[in-house]
Scaffold this motif. Structure first.
Motif, mmCIF file in Angstrom:
data_model
loop_
_atom_site.group_PDB
_atom_site.id
_atom_site.type_symbol
_atom_site.label_atom_id
_atom_site.label_comp_id
_atom_site.label_asym_id
_atom_site.label_seq_id
_atom_site.Cartn_x
_atom_site.Cartn_y
_atom_site.Cartn_z
ATOM 1 N N ASP A 25 0.814 -1.226 0.000
ATOM 2 C CA ASP A 25 0.000 0.000 0.000
ATOM 3 C C ASP A 25 0.845 1.274 0.000
ATOM 4 O O ASP A 25 0.451 2.274 0.572
ATOM 5 C CB ASP A 25 -0.919 0.005 1.232
ATOM 6 C CG ASP A 25 -0.113 0.067 2.530
ATOM 7 O OD1 ASP A 25 1.109 -0.212 2.517
ATOM 8 O OD2 ASP A 25 -0.698 0.425 3.572
ATOM 9 N N TYR A 26 2.037 1.227 -0.602
ATOM 10 C CA TYR A 26 2.886 2.416 -0.525
ATOM 11 C C TYR A 26 3.586 2.755 -1.845
ATOM 12 O O TYR A 26 3.810 1.912 -2.693
ATOM 13 C CB TYR A 26 3.935 2.267 0.586
ATOM 14 C CG TYR A 26 4.901 1.121 0.401
ATOM 15 C CD1 TYR A 26 6.079 1.275 -0.341
ATOM 16 C CD2 TYR A 26 4.659 -0.129 0.974
ATOM 17 C CE1 TYR A 26 6.973 0.227 -0.498
ATOM 18 C CE2 TYR A 26 5.544 -1.179 0.825
ATOM 19 C CZ TYR A 26 6.710 -0.996 0.084
ATOM 20 O OH TYR A 26 7.583 -2.040 -0.083
ATOM 21 N N ILE A 27 3.887 4.054 -1.923
ATOM 22 C CA ILE A 27 4.717 4.612 -2.994
ATOM 23 C C ILE A 27 6.111 4.726 -2.383
ATOM 24 O O ILE A 27 6.251 5.052 -1.198
ATOM 25 C CB ILE A 27 4.187 6.009 -3.387
ATOM 26 C CG1 ILE A 27 2.769 5.900 -3.966
ATOM 27 C CG2 ILE A 27 5.134 6.692 -4.371
ATOM 28 C CD1 ILE A 27 2.025 7.237 -4.014
ATOM 29 N N LEU A 28 7.144 4.486 -3.167
ATOM 30 C CA LEU A 28 8.510 4.484 -2.634
ATOM 31 C C LEU A 28 9.384 5.569 -3.256
ATOM 32 O O LEU A 28 9.383 5.760 -4.474
ATOM 33 C CB LEU A 28 9.158 3.118 -2.902
ATOM 34 C CG LEU A 28 10.632 2.949 -2.493
ATOM 35 C CD1 LEU A 28 10.785 3.011 -0.964
ATOM 36 C CD2 LEU A 28 11.187 1.626 -3.026
ATOM 37 N N TYR A 29 10.112 6.275 -2.395
ATOM 38 C CA TYR A 29 11.252 7.086 -2.837
ATOM 39 C C TYR A 29 12.461 6.395 -2.255
ATOM 40 O O TYR A 29 12.502 6.136 -1.041
ATOM 41 C CB TYR A 29 11.191 8.534 -2.305
ATOM 42 C CG TYR A 29 12.543 9.217 -2.452
ATOM 43 C CD1 TYR A 29 12.888 9.861 -3.644
ATOM 44 C CD2 TYR A 29 13.497 9.145 -1.448
ATOM 45 C CE1 TYR A 29 14.146 10.419 -3.812
ATOM 46 C CE2 TYR A 29 14.755 9.701 -1.601
ATOM 47 C CZ TYR A 29 15.079 10.339 -2.784
ATOM 48 O OH TYR A 29 16.341 10.863 -2.954
ATOM 49 N N PHE A 30 13.452 6.082 -3.073
ATOM 50 C CA PHE A 30 14.690 5.469 -2.565
ATOM 51 C C PHE A 30 15.860 6.257 -3.125
ATOM 52 O O PHE A 30 16.011 6.373 -4.338
ATOM 53 C CB PHE A 30 14.793 3.995 -2.975
ATOM 54 C CG PHE A 30 15.861 3.272 -2.201
ATOM 55 C CD1 PHE A 30 15.520 2.494 -1.108
ATOM 56 C CD2 PHE A 30 17.204 3.411 -2.531
ATOM 57 C CE1 PHE A 30 16.509 1.859 -0.353
ATOM 58 C CE2 PHE A 30 18.195 2.782 -1.786
ATOM 59 C CZ PHE A 30 17.847 1.997 -0.695
ATOM 60 N N GLY A 102 10.086 -4.321 -4.024
ATOM 61 C CA GLY A 102 9.101 -5.343 -4.368
ATOM 62 C C GLY A 102 7.695 -5.007 -3.920
ATOM 63 O O GLY A 102 6.729 -5.269 -4.624
ATOM 64 N N GLY A 103 7.558 -4.392 -2.738
ATOM 65 C CA GLY A 103 6.238 -4.098 -2.200
ATOM 66 C C GLY A 103 5.631 -2.799 -2.693
ATOM 67 O O GLY A 103 4.437 -2.554 -2.504
ATOM 68 N N ALA A 104 6.442 -1.962 -3.330
ATOM 69 C CA ALA A 104 5.950 -0.643 -3.755
ATOM 70 C C ALA A 104 4.918 -0.749 -4.866
ATOM 71 O O ALA A 104 4.970 -1.656 -5.703
ATOM 72 C CB ALA A 104 7.127 0.213 -4.243
ATOM 73 N N LEU A 105 3.978 0.196 -4.869
ATOM 74 C CA LEU A 105 3.041 0.318 -5.990
ATOM 75 C C LEU A 105 3.814 0.845 -7.203
ATOM 76 O O LEU A 105 3.646 0.375 -8.319
ATOM 77 C CB LEU A 105 1.907 1.276 -5.621
ATOM 78 C CG LEU A 105 0.976 0.761 -4.515
ATOM 79 C CD1 LEU A 105 0.172 1.890 -3.904
ATOM 80 C CD2 LEU A 105 0.057 -0.321 -5.066
#
Length: 186
Positions: A25-30, A102-105
């Motif tokens: 359930d998340y958007i990712l900034y890395f 892997g879990g990011a939308l």
């Protein structure tokens, strides 16, 4: 023998392609927690605009940065009313990084300046679409409409609209992510 100039792009580890790409359930900034250069301030503002249509989506901001930067980001999130939906994570191990991708939308790279967007390639390897800015360095790493969406730099409205599009269109984000994986393999 013949002499020539060979351009070798920065690659990603083969393990980056073995990520379990089950959406959470998340958007990712890395990336580096360089707020101005990487446009994290713009990302937080764009994320705040998503609230009404996507109140359950979280934003994970992960990477290396001075402790002061983390406090600054927390204060920004609180000021925008999204502090409870923004999670700050460290850079972590390669395994933790793979789990985050892997879990990011999808992932976001709203940079003002970028050398070469290796994070965009890592996201692609994990089968994730990328929203980035149309600047040198990212315009090469992200193919607009093919592996992700490019928006004008400094444009919070356009960034938010692209994020909304990928949240609202799961088929689009999965198609872009699949093409991103093929692109990253090159």
């Amino acid at each position: 023998g013949k002499r020539g100039l060979y351009l070798v792009y920065t690659g990603v580890a083969p393990s980056a392609f073995e990520v379990c790409a089950a959406e959470q359930d998340y958007i990712l900034y890395f990336g580096r927690l360089d707020i101005y250069t990487k446009g994290i301030d713009l990302l937080l503002k764009a994320f705040a605009r998503l609230g009404s249509c996507n109140p359950h989506v979280r934003l994970i901001i992960a990477g290396r940065g001075a402790p002061g930067r983390r406090k600054e980001l927390e204060a920004m999130g609180d000021a925008l009313g999204v502090g409870t939906r923004v999670e700050l994570a460290g850079a972590g191990t390669e395994d933790e990084k793979a789990r985050l991708f892997g879990g990011a939308l999808f992932t976001c790279m709203p940079s003002r300046y970028e050398g070469w967007g290796i994070t965009a390639i890592e996201a692609g390897a994990a089968g994730k679409a990328v929203v980035g800015t149309s600047i040198p360095g990212l315009a090469d790493a992200i193919r607009h409409g093919e592996t992700g969406l490019l928006v004008p730099p400094e444009n919070v409205g356009a960034l938010s609209a692209a994020m909304c599009q990928l949240l609202d269109e799961p088929d689009t984000r999965r198609r872009l992510g699949a093409a991103g994986r093929r692109w990253a393999k090159r």
